[in-house]
Design an enzyme around this catalytic site. Structure first.
Site, PDB file in Angstrom:
ATOM      1  N   GLY A 125       0.841  -1.192   0.000  1.00 47.88           N
ATOM      2  CA  GLY A 125       0.000   0.000   0.000  1.00 47.88           C
ATOM      3  C   GLY A 125       0.876   1.242   0.000  1.00 47.88           C
ATOM      4  O   GLY A 125       2.040   1.203  -0.421  1.00 47.88           O
ATOM      5  N   GLU A 179       5.662  -3.350   0.876  1.00 54.07           N
ATOM      6  CA  GLU A 179       5.771  -2.964  -0.540  1.00 54.07           C
ATOM      7  C   GLU A 179       4.979  -1.667  -0.686  1.00 54.07           C
ATOM      8  O   GLU A 179       3.754  -1.684  -0.635  1.00 54.07           O
ATOM      9  CB  GLU A 179       5.174  -4.057  -1.449  1.00 54.07           C
ATOM     10  CG  GLU A 179       5.894  -5.378  -1.402  1.00 54.07           C
ATOM     11  CD  GLU A 179       7.274  -5.335  -2.032  1.00 54.07           C
ATOM     12  OE1 GLU A 179       7.636  -4.323  -2.656  1.00 54.07           O
ATOM     13  OE2 GLU A 179       8.008  -6.313  -1.884  1.00 54.07           O
ATOM     14  N   SER A 226       3.095   4.540   1.301  1.00 53.75           N
ATOM     15  CA  SER A 226       4.163   4.705   2.294  1.00 53.75           C
ATOM     16  C   SER A 226       3.599   5.262   3.600  1.00 53.75           C
ATOM     17  O   SER A 226       4.051   4.890   4.687  1.00 53.75           O
ATOM     18  CB  SER A 226       5.255   5.621   1.743  1.00 53.75           C
ATOM     19  OG  SER A 226       5.827   5.026   0.595  1.00 53.75           O
ATOM     20  N   CYS A 282       2.249   0.566  -8.851  1.00 58.42           N
ATOM     21  CA  CYS A 282       3.309   1.070  -7.973  1.00 58.42           C
ATOM     22  C   CYS A 282       4.583   1.333  -8.763  1.00 58.42           C
ATOM     23  O   CYS A 282       5.287   2.306  -8.529  1.00 58.42           O
ATOM     24  CB  CYS A 282       3.574   0.085  -6.842  1.00 58.42           C
ATOM     25  SG  CYS A 282       3.872  -1.597  -7.412  1.00 58.42           S
TER      26      CYS A 282
HETATM   27  P1  NAD Z   1      -3.399   2.205   1.285  1.00 61.10           P
HETATM   28  O1  NAD Z   1      -2.116   2.265   2.028  1.00 61.10           O
HETATM   29  O2  NAD Z   1      -4.419   3.241   1.511  1.00 61.10           O
HETATM   30  O3  NAD Z   1      -4.154   0.820   1.580  1.00 61.10           O
HETATM   31  C1  NAD Z   1      -3.548  -0.439   1.372  1.00 61.10           C
HETATM   32  C2  NAD Z   1      -4.246  -1.474   2.247  1.00 61.10           C
HETATM   33  O4  NAD Z   1      -3.995  -1.159   3.624  1.00 61.10           O
HETATM   34  C3  NAD Z   1      -5.761  -1.527   2.106  1.00 61.10           C
HETATM   35  O5  NAD Z   1      -6.193  -2.862   2.251  1.00 61.10           O
HETATM   36  C4  NAD Z   1      -6.230  -0.679   3.296  1.00 61.10           C
HETATM   37  O6  NAD Z   1      -7.544  -0.999   3.724  1.00 61.10           O
HETATM   38  C5  NAD Z   1      -5.211  -1.071   4.351  1.00 61.10           C
HETATM   39  N1  NAD Z   1      -5.019  -0.094   5.415  1.00 61.10           N
HETATM   40  C6  NAD Z   1      -5.358   1.218   5.446  1.00 61.10           C
HETATM   41  N2  NAD Z   1      -4.966   1.787   6.608  1.00 61.10           N
HETATM   42  C7  NAD Z   1      -4.364   0.808   7.322  1.00 61.10           C
HETATM   43  C8  NAD Z   1      -3.718   0.777   8.601  1.00 61.10           C
HETATM   44  N3  NAD Z   1      -3.629   1.859   9.368  1.00 61.10           N
HETATM   45  N4  NAD Z   1      -3.193  -0.400   9.015  1.00 61.10           N
HETATM   46  C9  NAD Z   1      -3.240  -1.496   8.242  1.00 61.10           C
HETATM   47  N5  NAD Z   1      -3.831  -1.527   7.021  1.00 61.10           N
HETATM   48  C10 NAD Z   1      -4.385  -0.391   6.570  1.00 61.10           C
HETATM   49  O7  NAD Z   1      -2.982   2.097  -0.246  1.00 61.10           O
HETATM   50  P2  NAD Z   1      -3.938   2.104  -1.525  1.00 61.10           P
HETATM   51  O8  NAD Z   1      -4.435   3.490  -1.735  1.00 61.10           O
HETATM   52  O9  NAD Z   1      -4.924   0.983  -1.394  1.00 61.10           O
HETATM   53  O10 NAD Z   1      -2.889   1.703  -2.675  1.00 61.10           O
HETATM   54  C11 NAD Z   1      -2.147   2.632  -3.379  1.00 61.10           C
HETATM   55  C12 NAD Z   1      -0.724   2.694  -2.884  1.00 61.10           C
HETATM   56  O11 NAD Z   1      -0.162   1.376  -2.848  1.00 61.10           O
HETATM   57  C13 NAD Z   1       0.202   3.488  -3.786  1.00 61.10           C
HETATM   58  O12 NAD Z   1       1.041   4.304  -3.009  1.00 61.10           O
HETATM   59  C14 NAD Z   1       1.020   2.416  -4.503  1.00 61.10           C
HETATM   60  O13 NAD Z   1       2.270   2.856  -4.981  1.00 61.10           O
HETATM   61  C15 NAD Z   1       1.135   1.381  -3.446  1.00 61.10           C
HETATM   62  N6  NAD Z   1       1.419   0.076  -4.026  1.00 61.10           N
HETATM   63  C16 NAD Z   1       2.655  -0.479  -3.845  1.00 61.10           C
HETATM   64  C17 NAD Z   1       2.964  -1.693  -4.442  1.00 61.10           C
HETATM   65  C18 NAD Z   1       4.320  -2.335  -4.281  1.00 61.10           C
HETATM   66  O14 NAD Z   1       4.463  -3.515  -4.591  1.00 61.10           O
HETATM   67  N7  NAD Z   1       5.325  -1.636  -3.815  1.00 61.10           N
HETATM   68  C19 NAD Z   1       1.999  -2.333  -5.225  1.00 61.10           C
HETATM   69  C20 NAD Z   1       0.763  -1.728  -5.387  1.00 61.10           C
HETATM   70  C21 NAD Z   1       0.473  -0.522  -4.781  1.00 61.10           C
END
Ligand code: NAD
Length: 472
Positions: free
Chosen positions: A222, A244, A224, A278
């Site tokens: 998700g 990640e 950073s 990402c």
């Molecule tokens: P996000 O961080 O908002 O959410 C990711 C997941 O975490 C979701 O399931 C969400 O419900 C959960 N979540 C939210 N708050 C949480 C907390 N406090 N504790 C635990 N879990 C929590 O990210 P997003 O908006 O869903 O995704 C987009 C981001 O993900 C972008 O920054 C993208 O670059 C990144 N991403 C990284 C990779 C990688 O492999 N490096 C791959 C895909 C996406």
């Protein structure tokens, strides 16, 4: 075949609804397509307890039994690929062909990761002693997944956790829970109860998971910002964490490039999945001698690419997945105009029920511009002119992120030398997003730590155990 419209969580091998629900929206038209259960804390506790009960026998079952079960899960995905792909397009928005590729890719990951052997290292084998170090599972793992590739990302984690002998609880994003819930349902007769659970929930579920003492491991993908919260929360019981996270990946296009040969690939490195990748190219640095030629080629190609509903056969780019992200991308586009920056194509969002954003390429904005410095996570690409290679490498590395990047040149060896100077976990030469079950990938700096895929990715779900036998 089409699935019924009931979505239940998988806990202890059985289906569960919840008292509360979450609306799931089709981003192509804004309509609510289904409701998903909103797990309660008690249901999470039950999933963790069930996983803990299943762990001793699952971890002792032997690798061949676990491989069989994971392969059967892959086969289930293949058997149900059409229906799962349709469901994925309806909740995520991506073109149907891409959704199908995502389902089949997950099946391939199950099949292929099941061939990786865990090492046993004999440290000493003498008359007096035998000492060997092997890899043992950690216990109950959590897989926390974002909304851009709900199934691909879940399946970087699920087979790796299960093959190494852990039980796993999967938490999809509240924006895209449906396909994962259906896969949980399809998996119920493949594993002993409690080995694989799927829980959907609201914003509270992720924090409940990361602070739950029953988890030994969190594999999180998700942003950073959320990654930082995950580490803080997981630190209370010193859980193992793989992160990640976000990226602001750069592509460097050198003067000797064959523009005609690479333009289309570079285009898709930025705009695949509506830029919600990402590892998408989010900054395109182009040598000044080929800038105009590449700018023209990209803009011309963009005109041939249809942005639309993922169910329409000609669509190549779907909508932004959710309203909040759509608003962010629209703000960034608005800011481009406000700052007087020019676009080569796009730049005008037509409001409607769906979250559609046109392919937008910004013409040489200043380095400090938000569109250069921030992760857009949408179909917006700044194209930047450079003349000095050292200077451009310094700019690429100035980012707080370090996920991936690419170099484009007719001289692959020279490009590989440049790659070695880029501070990121992966660099592709004349290519993009070449990821296989055998290529470990992960970020540097604020793009995270730990890796997924390959032997190293599997090892992330294990601890070392050294057994020392005194023979004397
Ligand atoms: P996000 O961080 O908002 O959410 C990711 C997941 O975490 C979701 O399931 C969400 O419900 C959960 N979540 C939210 N708050 C949480 C907390 N406090 N504790 C635990 N879990 C929590 O990210 P997003 O908006 O869903 O995704 C987009 C981001 O993900 C972008 O920054 C993208 O670059 C990144 N991403 C990284 C990779 C990688 O492999 N490096 C791959 C895909 C996406």
């Amino acid at each position: 075949m089409q699935f019924d419209s009931d979505y239940t969580m998988t806990i202890g091998g059985r289906g569960f609804e919840a008292e509360a629900t979450i609306d799931v929206i089709n981003p192509a038209n804004g309509a609510v397509i289904a409701t998903a259960p909103r797990a309660s804390k008690a249901q999470l506790d039950e999933a963790v307890a069930g996983a803990a009960r299943a762990f001793p026998s699952w971890s002792a079952a032997g690798v061949e039994a676990r491989r069989d079960a994971v392969r059967r899960l892959g086969s289930k995905l293949v058997e149900n690929a059409d229906a799962l792909a349709r469901l994925l397009t309806s909740e995520q928005g991506k073109p149907l062909a891409d959704a199908r590729a995502e389902i089949l890719g997950a099946a391939y990951w199950c099949e292929t990761l099941a061939t990786v052997d865990m090492p046993v290292v004999v440290v000493e084998d003498s008359r007096d002693r035998k000492v060997e170090t092997r890899r043992v599972p950690l216990g109950v793992a959590a897989a926390i997944v974002p909304w851009n590739y709900p199934i691909s990302i879940a399946f970087l984690k699920i087979p790796a956790a299960l093959l190494t002998g852990n039980c796993v609880v999967v938490k999809p994003s509240p924006y895209t829970p449906l396909t994962t819930l259906k896969i949980g349902e399809l998996s119920r007769d493949l594993f002993p109860a409690g080995v694989l659970s799927v829980l959907s929930g609201g914003d509270e579920l992720g924090p409940w998971i990361t602070e739950h003492p029953g988890f030994a491991k969190i594999s999180f993908t998700g942003s950073s910002a959320t990654g930082r919260r995950v580490v803080q929360s997981a630190s209370h019981t010193l859980k193992r964490v793989t992160l990640e996270l976000g990226g602001n990946d750069a592509a460097i296009v050198l003067a000797d490039v064959n523009v005609h040969a690479v333009a289309e690939k570079i285009f898709w490195s930025a705009f695949t999945n509506a830029g919600q990748v990402c590892m998408a190219t989010k900054r395109l640095y182009v040598h000044e001698s080929v800038y105009d030629e590449l700018a023209f080629a990209l803009a011309e190609y963009a005109k041939t690419v249809k942005v639309g509903d993922g169910f329409e056969p000609e669509t190549k780019i779907g909508p932004i997945q959710n309203r909040a992200q759509y608003d962010r991308v629209c703000r960034l586009i608005h800011d481009i105009a406000e700052r007087g920056e020019r676009v080569l194509i796009g730049g005008n969002v037509v409001p409607g029920a769906g979250y559609f954003v046109p392919v937008t390429i910004v013409d040489n904005p200043p380095e400090e511009s938000p569109v250069v410095q921030e992760e857009a996570f949408g179909p917006v690409l700044p194209m930047l002119k450079f003349s000095d290679l050292d200077d451009v490498i310094a700019k690429v590395n100035a980012s707080p992120y370090g996920l991936a990047g690419s170099v484009w040149s007719s001289d692959a060896d020279a490009a590989a030398l440049i790659a070695s100077r880029i501070h990121s976990g992966t660099v592709w030469i004349n290519d993009w997003l070449y990821i296989t079950p055998f290529t470990p990938f992960g970020g540097r700096k604020q793009s995270g730590y730990g890796v997924e895929c390959g032997l190293e990715g599997l090892l992330e779900y294990t601890g070392t155990q050294t057994v020392a036998i005194n023979r004397s």
